[in-house]
Write a protein that holds these residues in place. Structure first.
Motif: not given
Ligand code: MN
Length: 209
Positions: A30, A32, A161
Motif C-alpha cells: 500500500d 500513502e 492497511d
C-alpha cells in the motif's frame, strides 16, 4: 502496535530487508500520498507486508526519484504484489520511481467480481466482512508529507492497511473459484498496468462510446 513485527526505513529497503522480501512469494503493498493525483501529489510512504505478517514502512522524501531495492522486489515476476485498488499505487510507483510493478493482484477488483451482493468494496468493508476486524481509518486523510515525523497513529494505520490483505486475497480467490470467475479476475489484473499508463497520461474513459 506490535513493534516486533514492524520496521520503518528511510528512502529504500535495506539490503537485509531486500533479501527477506525476495524470499517470499507474495507481498501486500500500500502507499500513502499527499493526494489522489500522481504528478501533483507526491508519494510519502510505502508499506509492505510479507506472509508472516512482518510489515515495513518506507518513508519517501521530497525530490527522491529512486528506490533500487524496492524496484527489485516490485518487478520480480516470482513475487505477487497484492494491493487494494492497485491502479492507484502502481501509478504512483511508476511515476515516482519508474517501477513497473508485476505481477499484480487487486483485492478491490477481486471483490467487485466476487461480492456482487454488495456495493461496498472499500478496504474497511472487505476486512470487516472477511476477517471480522474493524479497521480504524481516521488517519487516512492526514498529512503524510512530513515523513520524518509521522505519528505512531499514522504508522499504525499505515501498517494495518497491508496487514490483512494477503488473508483477504486468499478468501477472495476461494469465492472467485467457487463462482467460476477466477480466470476473469486474473485477466483483469493483467490489464492494470495498461489502465495505469493511461491514467498517468491523463486519458479518461477511452473505452467509452
Ligand atoms: Mn493506506
Amino acid at each position: 502496535m506490535n513493534l516486533d513485527n514492524f520496521q520503518v526505513c528511510d528512502r529504500d529497503l535495506s539490503d537485509d530487508l531486500l533479501s527477506r522480501y525476495l524470499g517470499v512469494n507474495s507481498i501486500a503493498v500500500d502507499t500513502e500520498t499527499m493526494g489522489l493525483i500522481p504528478g501533483r501529489d507526491r508519494l510519502c510512504l510505502i508499506q509492505l507486508c510479507d506472509p508472516s505478517g512482518f510489515v515495513t514502512a518506507i518513508r519517501v522524501f521530497r525530490g527522491q526519484t529512486e528506490a533500487p531495492n524496492l524496484k527489485k522486489v516490485m518487478e520480480d515476476e516470482r513475487i505477487e504484489k497484492v494491493f487494494h485498488f492497485a491502479r492507484f499505487d502502481v501509478a504512483q510507483l511508476s511515476h515516482t520511481f519508474a517501477i513497473a510493478t508485476q505481477p499484480i493482484f487487486c483485492t478491490k477488483i477481486a471483490s467487485k467480481l466476487a461480492r456482487t451482493y454488495t456495493s461496498s468494496h472499500g478496504l474497511k468493508s472487505l476486512v470487516q466482512e472477511l476477517e471480522g476486524i474493524e479497521l480504524d481509518k481516521t488517519a487516512q486523510s492526514s498529512d503524510w508529507g512530513n515523513a520524518a515525523n509521522l505519528t505512531p497513529k499514522q504508522l499504525s494505520y499505515a501498517a494495518n492497511d497491508v496487514r490483512y490483505l494477503l488473508s483477504v486475497r486468499d478468501k477472495l480467490i476461494m469465492m472467485l473459484q467457487r463462482e467460476e470467475r477466477w480466470e476473469l479476475a486474473q485477466k483483469c489484473f493483467s490489464c492494470i498496468p495498461i489502465f495505469t499508463a493511461l491514467d498517468l497520461q491523463q486519458y479518461k474513459d477511452i473505452f467509452e462510446h
